[in-house]
Design a protein around this motif. Structure first.
Motif, short mmCIF file in Angstrom:
data_model
loop_
_atom_site.label_atom_id
_atom_site.label_comp_id
_atom_site.label_asym_id
_atom_site.label_seq_id
_atom_site.Cartn_x
_atom_site.Cartn_y
_atom_site.Cartn_z
N SER A 140 68.38 40.03 10.85
CA SER A 140 69.77 40.07 11.30
C SER A 140 70.15 41.48 11.77
O SER A 140 70.80 41.64 12.82
N LYS A 184 71.37 42.72 15.56
CA LYS A 184 72.59 43.51 15.81
C LYS A 184 72.27 44.73 16.66
O LYS A 184 72.99 45.05 17.61
N GLU A 192 71.92 43.96 20.18
CA GLU A 192 73.10 43.29 20.73
C GLU A 192 72.85 41.82 21.02
O GLU A 192 73.32 41.27 22.01
N SER A 201 73.55 38.08 20.15
CA SER A 201 74.53 37.28 19.44
C SER A 201 73.81 36.42 18.41
O SER A 201 72.61 36.21 18.49
N GLY A 202 74.54 35.93 17.43
CA GLY A 202 73.92 35.06 16.44
C GLY A 202 73.33 35.79 15.26
O GLY A 202 72.67 35.17 14.43
N ASP A 225 74.70 36.65 12.80
CA ASP A 225 75.35 36.15 11.59
C ASP A 225 74.84 34.76 11.20
O ASP A 225 75.51 34.01 10.50
N PRO A 281 72.42 42.51 27.14
CA PRO A 281 72.68 41.55 26.06
C PRO A 281 72.43 40.13 26.57
O PRO A 281 72.93 39.73 27.62
N ASP A 290 72.41 36.02 27.04
CA ASP A 290 73.41 34.95 26.90
C ASP A 290 72.85 33.74 26.19
O ASP A 290 73.57 32.81 25.87
N SER A 291 71.54 33.74 25.92
CA SER A 291 70.93 32.65 25.14
C SER A 291 69.71 33.19 24.40
O SER A 291 69.02 34.09 24.87
#
Length: 106
Positions: free
Chosen positions: A40, A44, A47, A49-50, A52, A98, A100-101
């Protein structure tokens, strides 16, 4: 995908070991909570996403996997099966940005 095997792309992974118990037929993971925390944190920093994601749910999925595939775990003290939970960017261009998928897999 923005990740190629020989060319570093946007990806991260953490090594995880599964062991067979010496006293019974159970399978144990070595500190999977710390593994999920490191994965995790890597997400971060990149950058992604996900970051969390539900750590307990992924640990449960990995435990199910190693229970089903325990025949691949070597017997004996000091032996283990090395697993590599991995996250890769799957956007449609090659570059550093960053994503997008993403795809998370073991």
């Amino acid at each position: 995908s923005s990740v190629l095997h020989e060319i570093p792309g946007l990806q991260c992974f953490e090594g995880l070991k599964a062991y067979k118990s010496l006293t019974d037929d159970s399978v144990r993971l070595f500190r999977p909570d710390k593994n999920m925390e490191r994965l995790s944190n890597s997400m971060k920093r990149l950058e992604m996403s996900g970051a969390d994601f539900d750590h307990d749910e992924l640990i449960q999925c990995i435990q199910e996997l190693v229970t089903l595939d325990k025949k691949w775990i070597p017997d004996g003290e000091g032996y283990s099966l090395y697993l590599r939970p991995t996250v890769i960017a799957t956007h449609k261009f090659l570059g550093v940005a960053p994503p997008d998928s993403l795809l998370l897999f073991v």
